[in-house]
Design an enzyme around this catalytic site. Sequence first.
Site, PDB file in Angstrom:
ATOM      1  N   GLU A   1       1.271  -1.232   0.013  1.00  0.00           N
ATOM      2  CA  GLU A   1      -0.146   0.028   0.259  1.00  0.00           C
ATOM      3  C   GLU A   1       0.866   1.206  -0.013  1.00  0.00           C
ATOM      4  OE1 GLU A   1      -3.751  -0.479   2.222  1.00  0.00           O
ATOM      5  OE2 GLU A   1      -2.725  -1.867   3.016  1.00  0.00           O
TER       6      GLU A   1
ATOM      7  N   TYR B   1      -9.813   3.675  -4.967  1.00  0.00           N
ATOM      8  CA  TYR B   1      -8.648   4.328  -4.893  1.00  0.00           C
ATOM      9  C   TYR B   1      -9.215   5.132  -6.854  1.00  0.00           C
ATOM     10  CZ  TYR B   1      -6.412   2.688  -0.794  1.00  0.00           C
ATOM     11  OH  TYR B   1      -6.361   1.974   0.398  1.00  0.00           O
TER      12      TYR B   1
ATOM     13  N   ARG C   1     -11.060   2.774  11.111  1.00  0.00           N
ATOM     14  CA  ARG C   1     -12.269   2.672  10.206  1.00  0.00           C
ATOM     15  C   ARG C   1     -12.823   1.335  10.122  1.00  0.00           C
ATOM     16  NH1 ARG C   1     -10.538   3.078   4.937  1.00  0.00           N
ATOM     17  NH2 ARG C   1     -11.178   0.665   4.861  1.00  0.00           N
TER      18      ARG C   1
ATOM     19  N   ASP D   1     -15.468  -1.301   8.629  1.00  0.00           N
ATOM     20  CA  ASP D   1     -15.638  -1.993   7.359  1.00  0.00           C
ATOM     21  C   ASP D   1     -17.045  -2.602   7.730  1.00  0.00           C
ATOM     22  OD1 ASP D   1     -13.987  -0.502   6.569  1.00  0.00           O
ATOM     23  OD2 ASP D   1     -12.895  -1.957   5.536  1.00  0.00           O
TER      24      ASP D   1
ATOM     25  N   GLU E   1     -13.988  -5.938   9.213  1.00  0.00           N
ATOM     26  CA  GLU E   1     -12.931  -5.533  10.381  1.00  0.00           C
ATOM     27  C   GLU E   1     -12.819  -4.224  10.567  1.00  0.00           C
ATOM     28  OE1 GLU E   1      -9.662  -5.098   7.167  1.00  0.00           O
ATOM     29  OE2 GLU E   1     -10.455  -3.716   5.823  1.00  0.00           O
TER      30      GLU E   1
ATOM     31  N   ASN F   1      -9.554  -0.375  10.411  1.00  0.00           N
ATOM     32  CA  ASN F   1      -8.675  -0.560   9.984  1.00  0.00           C
ATOM     33  C   ASN F   1      -8.652   0.901  11.365  1.00  0.00           C
ATOM     34  OD1 ASN F   1      -9.056  -1.876   7.316  1.00  0.00           O
ATOM     35  ND2 ASN F   1     -10.639  -0.398   7.549  1.00  0.00           N
TER      36      ASN F   1
ATOM     37  N   GLY G   1      -7.803   5.311   4.763  1.00  0.00           N
ATOM     38  CA  GLY G   1      -6.626   6.512   4.208  1.00  0.00           C
ATOM     39  C   GLY G   1      -6.739   7.875   4.615  1.00  0.00           C
TER      40      GLY G   1
END
Length: 309
Positions: free
Chosen positions: A16, A216, A256, A258, A270, A272, A276
């Site tokens: 990433e 993205y 964040r 999900d 999950e 995070n 981002g």
Amino acid sequence: MKKKRVLVVLGGASREREVSLESGKSCILALKKIGYSVLKFDPKFLSLDKIKKNNPDVIFNALHGKGGEDGKVQSFFEYFRIPYTHSGVLSSMIAMNKHFSKQLFIKNKVRTPNYFFLNRKDYPNINLHQKIRKNKLAFPIVVKPNDEGSSIGVKICKNFSLLRKEFKKAKKNYSNLIFETYIPGQEIQVAVMGGKSIGAIELRPKRKFYDYKAKYKKSAKTLHIMPAPISKKKYKEVLRISEKANKILGCKGITRCDFRFYKDKFFLLEVNTQPGMTSLSLVPEIAKYSNISFVQLVKWMVNDSGINR
Ligand SMILES: Nc1ncnc2c1ncn2[C@@H]1O[C@H](COP(=O)(O)OP(=O)(O)O)[C@@H](O)[C@H]1O
Ligand SMILES: [Mg+2]
């Protein structure tokens, strides 16, 4: 008064890297606007022990993925005793490990799709049919690496022969895999700031699912619907589940969560711990809706930084 020195760690060597460079760039702009003295550090080119020489007041962690999101870099920061943003060593490690975090969700009654986990040592003798039955999985089944991000390596298999094919490929690339029942319905993500949920967004990809490109590439045209178009009651519920999940994992800073939302039920995929942070990313988008600008968000993160997290 002396300007606070903030060192932004960005890039790194994970898959990433590109996303992290983008997050880092946006955060650097904001940090400069606030008036901090900003230093940049890319662990791809410099060994982490050089951080100490820079003697920053705060480390702003803009890394994503392996090394930067999984507790490894955080343990360096702890060792240097320099305050850093986002979650601590253990929370980062567990959140990045889908198997471990799902075990904790299940123990604490947070719904997550049925799944099983395989380590490389299990690959040669595994009976997939039996595993699927025992763990109550149903097709389609998602095969994904246990500890990647950005949808890297995520495969959705409609039937057993496709599953066998994807497993054959995945076992060459990954030492730890998750097999999970595919949950149809809506893709909902929640931003959490200092343990409090600040909003939920729905993502509607035009592609088959919310894969790397849908996340993205602007040309992939994923629709962002803020706030997520669900009932008030359900909206509140998903915010509450996210706060609970953050508490279970002991997360700090921003995260964040999900989810999939199907037949009135939320399934947590999950959490995070290094979401981002480009100005177009989801946490900043949700924050903006709550009247928190990107600059305010970044400033809050710096003030929230610490050690022994
Ligand atoms: N069990 C599942 N059911 C439906 N979609 C899934 C499932 N697992 C993964 N996905 C899809 O793949 C995306 C990435 O999966 P996720 O578990 O969040 O891993 P990553 O760490 O790569 O983001 C999700 O946002 C979702 O669109
Ligand atoms: Mg995800």
